[in-house]
Design a protein around this motif. Structure first.
Motif, PDB file in Angstrom:
ATOM      1  N   TYR A   1       5.513   9.051  -6.424  1.00 19.06           N
ATOM      2  CA  TYR A   1       4.381   9.678  -7.335  1.00 19.06           C
ATOM      3  C   TYR A   1       4.700   9.625  -8.603  1.00 19.06           C
ATOM      4  N   LEU A   2       3.769   9.617  -9.540  1.00 19.76           N
ATOM      5  CA  LEU A   2       3.962   9.837 -11.007  1.00 19.76           C
ATOM      6  C   LEU A   2       5.007  10.777 -11.147  1.00 19.76           C
ATOM      7  N   VAL A   3       5.578  10.753 -12.032  1.00 15.43           N
ATOM      8  CA  VAL A   3       6.845  11.934 -12.626  1.00 15.43           C
ATOM      9  C   VAL A   3       6.058  12.803 -13.601  1.00 15.43           C
ATOM     10  N   ASP A   4       5.936  14.047 -13.326  1.00 19.41           N
ATOM     11  CA  ASP A   4       5.701  14.876 -14.564  1.00 19.41           C
ATOM     12  C   ASP A   4       6.722  14.979 -15.589  1.00 19.41           C
ATOM     13  N   ASN A   5       6.339  15.215 -16.823  1.00 14.38           N
ATOM     14  CA  ASN A   5       7.370  15.074 -17.896  1.00 14.38           C
ATOM     15  C   ASN A   5       6.926  15.669 -19.114  1.00 14.38           C
ATOM     16  N   PRO A   6       7.727  16.172 -20.105  1.00 13.28           N
ATOM     17  CA  PRO A   6       7.185  17.113 -21.270  1.00 13.28           C
ATOM     18  C   PRO A   6       6.309  16.226 -22.071  1.00 13.28           C
ATOM     19  N   ILE A   7       6.330  14.902 -22.186  1.00  8.09           N
ATOM     20  CA  ILE A   7       5.503  14.459 -23.304  1.00  8.09           C
ATOM     21  C   ILE A   7       4.177  13.643 -22.725  1.00  8.09           C
ATOM     22  N   ASP A   8       4.097  13.810 -21.104  1.00  8.02           N
ATOM     23  CA  ASP A   8       3.038  13.018 -20.528  1.00  8.02           C
ATOM     24  C   ASP A   8       2.928  11.807 -20.495  1.00  8.02           C
ATOM     25  N   ARG A   9       4.012  11.105 -20.552  1.00  3.99           N
ATOM     26  CA  ARG A   9       4.292   9.628 -20.525  1.00  3.99           C
ATOM     27  C   ARG A   9       4.574   9.212 -19.192  1.00  3.99           C
ATOM     28  N   TYR A  10       3.742   8.145 -18.509  1.00  3.51           N
ATOM     29  CA  TYR A  10       3.944   7.986 -17.224  1.00  3.51           C
ATOM     30  C   TYR A  10       4.279   6.459 -16.945  1.00  3.51           C
ATOM     31  N   SER A  11       3.998   5.776 -18.138  1.00  2.80           N
ATOM     32  CA  SER A  11       4.626   4.312 -18.338  1.00  2.80           C
ATOM     33  C   SER A  11       4.896   3.929 -19.693  1.00  2.80           C
TER      34      SER A  11
ATOM     35  N   PRO B   1      16.609  10.698  -7.437  1.00  2.00           N
ATOM     36  CA  PRO B   1      16.359   9.242  -7.493  1.00  2.00           C
ATOM     37  C   PRO B   1      14.947   8.976  -7.939  1.00  2.00           C
ATOM     38  N   PHE B   2      14.677   7.809  -8.535  1.00  4.28           N
ATOM     39  CA  PHE B   2      13.536   7.052  -8.847  1.00  4.28           C
ATOM     40  C   PHE B   2      13.371   5.755  -8.762  1.00  4.28           C
ATOM     41  N   ARG B   3      12.017   5.077  -8.972  1.00  6.00           N
ATOM     42  CA  ARG B   3      11.807   3.632  -8.657  1.00  6.00           C
ATOM     43  C   ARG B   3      10.848   3.319  -9.518  1.00  6.00           C
ATOM     44  N   PRO B   4      11.160   2.466 -10.662  1.00  4.81           N
ATOM     45  CA  PRO B   4      10.098   1.916 -11.699  1.00  4.81           C
ATOM     46  C   PRO B   4       9.471   0.641 -10.991  1.00  4.81           C
ATOM     47  N   ALA B   5       8.009   0.679 -11.568  1.00  3.83           N
ATOM     48  CA  ALA B   5       7.625  -0.651 -11.237  1.00  3.83           C
ATOM     49  C   ALA B   5       7.189  -1.339 -12.642  1.00  3.83           C
ATOM     50  N   LEU B   6       7.255  -2.564 -12.671  1.00  3.51           N
ATOM     51  CA  LEU B   6       6.734  -3.288 -13.692  1.00  3.51           C
ATOM     52  C   LEU B   6       5.581  -4.125 -13.198  1.00  3.51           C
ATOM     53  N   ARG B   7       4.315  -3.871 -13.944  1.00  3.44           N
ATOM     54  CA  ARG B   7       2.986  -4.576 -13.468  1.00  3.44           C
ATOM     55  C   ARG B   7       2.682  -5.378 -14.637  1.00  3.44           C
ATOM     56  N   MET B   8       2.419  -6.731 -14.230  1.00  4.40           N
ATOM     57  CA  MET B   8       2.052  -7.755 -15.260  1.00  4.40           C
ATOM     58  C   MET B   8       0.837  -8.424 -14.667  1.00  4.40           C
TER      59      MET B   8
ATOM     60  N   ALA C   1       0.604  -1.079   0.037  1.00  2.00           N
ATOM     61  CA  ALA C   1       0.065   0.054   0.045  1.00  2.00           C
ATOM     62  C   ALA C   1       0.940   1.376   0.082  1.00  2.00           C
ATOM     63  N   ARG C   2       1.994   1.192   0.782  1.00  2.01           N
ATOM     64  CA  ARG C   2       2.793   2.374   0.965  1.00  2.01           C
ATOM     65  C   ARG C   2       3.391   2.611  -0.211  1.00  2.01           C
ATOM     66  N   GLY C   3       3.888   1.499  -1.338  1.00  4.41           N
ATOM     67  CA  GLY C   3       4.585   1.556  -2.530  1.00  4.41           C
ATOM     68  C   GLY C   3       3.593   1.719  -3.851  1.00  4.41           C
ATOM     69  N   THR C   4       2.318   1.874  -3.683  1.00  3.22           N
ATOM     70  CA  THR C   4       1.162   1.970  -4.551  1.00  3.22           C
ATOM     71  C   THR C   4       1.467   1.182  -5.830  1.00  3.22           C
ATOM     72  N   VAL C   5       1.732  -0.182  -5.475  1.00  4.04           N
ATOM     73  CA  VAL C   5       1.937  -1.115  -6.566  1.00  4.04           C
ATOM     74  C   VAL C   5       0.803  -1.792  -7.449  1.00  4.04           C
ATOM     75  N   GLY C   6      -0.159  -1.523  -7.045  1.00  2.00           N
ATOM     76  CA  GLY C   6      -1.218  -2.319  -7.648  1.00  2.00           C
ATOM     77  C   GLY C   6      -2.615  -2.116  -7.177  1.00  2.00           C
ATOM     78  N   LYS C   7      -3.385  -2.726  -8.064  1.00  2.00           N
ATOM     79  CA  LYS C   7      -4.885  -2.742  -7.738  1.00  2.00           C
ATOM     80  C   LYS C   7      -5.457  -3.918  -7.160  1.00  2.00           C
TER      81      LYS C   7
END
Length: 259
Positions: free
Chosen positions: A180-190, A231-238, A124-130
């Motif tokens: 949190y999701l990361v703001d970026n110039p192309i609005d791509r979060y994944s 720093p950042f932390r990606p998450a791979l959702r499958m 829940a802290r890491g917001t990794v899933g639904k």
């Protein structure tokens, strides 16, 4: 209200109320009963707690939060592959609360009571899933050499083959330490199999560039996952993962620093 940090008391008051409004699953009742001495199972609001109880709640809140933060980062009992933490069981409580979209199978449960509870909190802290979807999740904070991921550098990850799923997969960027999701110039979060224009090689492998700056090469840019400056932390959702993900046959490749 007695002295103490109001946020701590508010947190536990929400727990007291909500855990009674939404009772725990049978396998978690015994754990909840252990909180009786902290006033978390009774009818009296914690806003009326005396100074000794408030002090105890403050101590438990501080220690508990630090423990969850550590577990979210170190993931004890969770399989590690190439720097990835495979949080397959992060939402094992699905079968206690939900029906549609969940599977009552050992593949999706944690048998150890203590590990199960703290894993839920870390998930829940890491917001990794639904929680209503069958999903397997992997998180990483480090590159191939074990160095922390940071937007000061660029990285590549080659998924060969891409994650074996019956639904979809995606690599999502999160900030550290708030996830949190990361703001970026192309609005791509994944980046994933639903990303328009995703480029794969002749064998179907997908190489994703992870960097703060936009790549110059068109193929790299098509598969670019923007990173923050720090720093950042990606998450791979499958989602709807096949057996090879659940049994560990499918190994995730590392993020490789390229500059």
């Amino acid at each position: 209200m007695a002295s103490g940090r109001a946020a701590d008391v508010e947190f536990f008051e929400k727990f007291r109320v909500w855990s009674q409004e939404f009772p725990p699953a049978d396998r978690d009742v015994r754990l909840q009963q252990n909180f009786t001495g902290l006033g978390l199972t009774g009818a009296a609001p914690l806003t009326e707690a005396g100074p000794e109880l408030v002090a105890a709640l403050d101590t438990e809140y501080t220690a508990g939060r630090a423990h969850v933060e550590e577990v979210a980062r170190t993931a004890p009992g969770i399989r590690r592959v190439n720097g990835w933490l495979l949080a397959i069981h992060g939402f094992d409580y699905n079968v206690d609360t939900f029906e549609v979209g969940t599977v009552d199978s050992p593949d999706w449960k944690i048998a150890d009571d203590t590990l199960r509870i703290v894993s839920r909190a870390a998930a829940a802290r890491g917001t990794v899933g639904k929680p209503r979807l069958r999903g397997a999740y992997a998180l990483t904070y480090v590159d191939l050499d074990g160095a922390p991921l940071d937007g000061a550098h660029s990285y590549r990850i080659t998924l060969d083959p891409v994650p074996p799923v019956d639904a979809f997969w995606s690599l999502t960027m999160y900030s550290v330490p708030d996830f949190y999701l990361v703001d970026n110039p192309i609005d791509r979060y994944s980046v994933g199999d639903r990303t328009p224009g995703l480029v794969a090689d002749d064998n179907g492998a997908v190489t994703i560039t992870v960097s703060r700056d936009e790549p110059a090469d068109p193929a790299d840019r098509a598969n670019w996952l923007p990173a923050p400056a720090g720093p950042f932390r990606p998450a791979l959702r499958m989602y709807s993962p096949r057996k090879t993900i659940l049994d560990g046959t499918y190994d995730l490749p590392p993020l490789v620093r390229v500059d």
